[in-house]
Design a protein around this motif. Structure first.
Motif, PDB file in Angstrom:
ATOM      1  N   GLU A  16       5.980   6.979   9.714  1.00  0.00           N
ATOM      2  CA  GLU A  16       5.084   6.754   8.576  1.00  0.00           C
ATOM      3  C   GLU A  16       5.911   6.302   7.385  1.00  0.00           C
ATOM      4  OE1 GLU A  16       1.488   8.752   5.994  1.00  0.00           O
ATOM      5  OE2 GLU A  16       1.899   9.433   8.021  1.00  0.00           O
ATOM      6  N   VAL A  18       6.006   5.521   3.323  1.00  0.00           N
ATOM      7  CA  VAL A  18       5.308   6.105   2.176  1.00  0.00           C
ATOM      8  C   VAL A  18       5.785   5.479   0.868  1.00  0.00           C
ATOM      9  CG1 VAL A  18       4.751   8.253   0.966  1.00  0.00           C
ATOM     10  CG2 VAL A  18       5.183   8.306   3.442  1.00  0.00           C
ATOM     11  N   ASN A  22       0.209   2.803  -1.712  1.00  0.00           N
ATOM     12  CA  ASN A  22      -0.057   2.247  -0.386  1.00  0.00           C
ATOM     13  C   ASN A  22      -0.782   0.903  -0.454  1.00  0.00           C
ATOM     14  OD1 ASN A  22      -1.873   2.987   2.610  1.00  0.00           O
ATOM     15  ND2 ASN A  22       0.269   2.419   2.510  1.00  0.00           N
ATOM     16  N   SER A  26       4.806   0.020   1.039  1.00  0.00           N
ATOM     17  CA  SER A  26       4.660   0.613   2.371  1.00  0.00           C
ATOM     18  C   SER A  26       3.771  -0.220   3.297  1.00  0.00           C
ATOM     19  CB  SER A  26       4.204   2.073   2.301  1.00  0.00           C
ATOM     20  OG  SER A  26       2.959   2.224   1.681  1.00  0.00           O
ATOM     21  N   SER A  50       1.172   3.941   7.382  1.00  0.00           N
ATOM     22  CA  SER A  50       1.684   3.947   6.012  1.00  0.00           C
ATOM     23  C   SER A  50       0.695   4.683   5.135  1.00  0.00           C
ATOM     24  CB  SER A  50       1.926   2.520   5.505  1.00  0.00           C
ATOM     25  OG  SER A  50       0.724   1.796   5.416  1.00  0.00           O
ATOM     26  N   SER A  51       1.218   5.175   4.024  1.00  0.00           N
ATOM     27  CA  SER A  51       0.377   5.925   3.097  1.00  0.00           C
ATOM     28  C   SER A  51       0.997   5.910   1.714  1.00  0.00           C
ATOM     29  CB  SER A  51       0.205   7.368   3.588  1.00  0.00           C
ATOM     30  OG  SER A  51       1.449   8.036   3.619  1.00  0.00           O
ATOM     31  N   THR A  53       1.427   8.323  -2.024  1.00  0.00           N
ATOM     32  CA  THR A  53       1.368   9.687  -2.533  1.00  0.00           C
ATOM     33  C   THR A  53       0.185   9.870  -3.493  1.00  0.00           C
ATOM     34  OG1 THR A  53       2.943   9.182  -4.306  1.00  0.00           O
ATOM     35  CG2 THR A  53       3.837  10.091  -2.246  1.00  0.00           C
ATOM     36  N   TRP A  85      -1.097  10.007   1.620  1.00  0.00           N
ATOM     37  CA  TRP A  85      -0.212  10.843   2.432  1.00  0.00           C
ATOM     38  C   TRP A  85      -0.818  12.232   2.552  1.00  0.00           C
ATOM     39  CZ3 TRP A  85       3.382  14.968   1.512  1.00  0.00           C
ATOM     40  CH2 TRP A  85       4.300  15.157   2.544  1.00  0.00           C
ATOM     41  N   TYR A  94       9.334  10.176   8.512  1.00  0.00           N
ATOM     42  CA  TYR A  94       8.699   9.705   7.285  1.00  0.00           C
ATOM     43  C   TYR A  94       9.757   8.979   6.479  1.00  0.00           C
ATOM     44  CZ  TYR A  94       4.870  12.824   8.389  1.00  0.00           C
ATOM     45  OH  TYR A  94       3.819  13.440   9.009  1.00  0.00           O
ATOM     46  N   ILE A 105       7.187  13.857  -1.373  1.00  0.00           N
ATOM     47  CA  ILE A 105       6.836  14.276  -0.018  1.00  0.00           C
ATOM     48  C   ILE A 105       7.777  15.349   0.520  1.00  0.00           C
ATOM     49  CG2 ILE A 105       5.618  12.133   0.499  1.00  0.00           C
ATOM     50  CD1 ILE A 105       8.006  11.271   2.231  1.00  0.00           C
TER      51      ILE A 105
END
Length: 167
Positions: A16, A18, A22, A26, A50-51, A53, A85, A94, A105
């Motif tokens: 993933e 981050v 996003n 990412s 992908s994400s 925060t 996320w 990650y 994260i």
């Protein structure tokens, strides 16, 4: 970068990527990494997500400038939808785009690392956020992402972390 963490599910590896919202860094890395994995014949073994925060852009497509930069370079930028996320529960690795994302994260350590830890030229550096700049910032991010994605695919081929469930 030290060896990749082992897979938590034999036969499959999850990565993933981050960043903050996003919609720029990412998702660009996501699209490029998926393409590199497909080219290497690893798409069935490695899943990429992908994400961000933050939650500001959840459900939206990537930034139009990010999509245009990817499209001009021959990538498909149409499938992305931003997501937030949700915590370190699903992925084996990650990779945060910058030090602030990394702190947000809970990293560094274990399965949480910097994306550019794998960059052969500038390991550990941030991927700068191009959101408030011009088009050239997106091109710079794409070059960083392509270089690092290639190195990540090489590491995955070399280490094959999906072959073991050892910690």
């Amino acid at each position: 970068m030290s060896s990749l963490p082992a897979s938590r599910e034999p036969g499959r590896y999850r990565v993933e990527l981050v960043c903050l919202g996003n919609i720029c860094r990412s998702p660009m890395a996501h699209v490029v990494l998926e393409q590199r994995l497909a080219d290497a014949g690893l798409a069935d073994l490695v899943e990429v997500t992908s994400s961000g925060t933050g939650d500001w852009h959840v459900g939206n497509p990537m930034d139009r400038r990010a999509a245009a930069t990817l499209t001009a370079a021959g990538y498909d930028a149409t499938r992305h939808r931003a997501r937030q996320w949700a915590g370190p529960d699903d992925a084996d690795l990650y990779l945060a785009m910058d030090a602030d994302n990394l702190a947000n994260i809970g990293g560094p350590g274990g399965r949480i690392r910097m994306f550019r830890d794998l960059d052969p030229l500038h390991p550990g550096d941030d991927v700068p956020d191009p959101y408030y700049g011009g088009d050239d910032g997106f091109e710079e991010v794409l070059a960083m992402v392509e270089l690092t994605a290639t190195a990540l695919v090489e590491a995955l081929r070399r280490e094959r972390p999906w072959d073991t469930t050892e910690p």
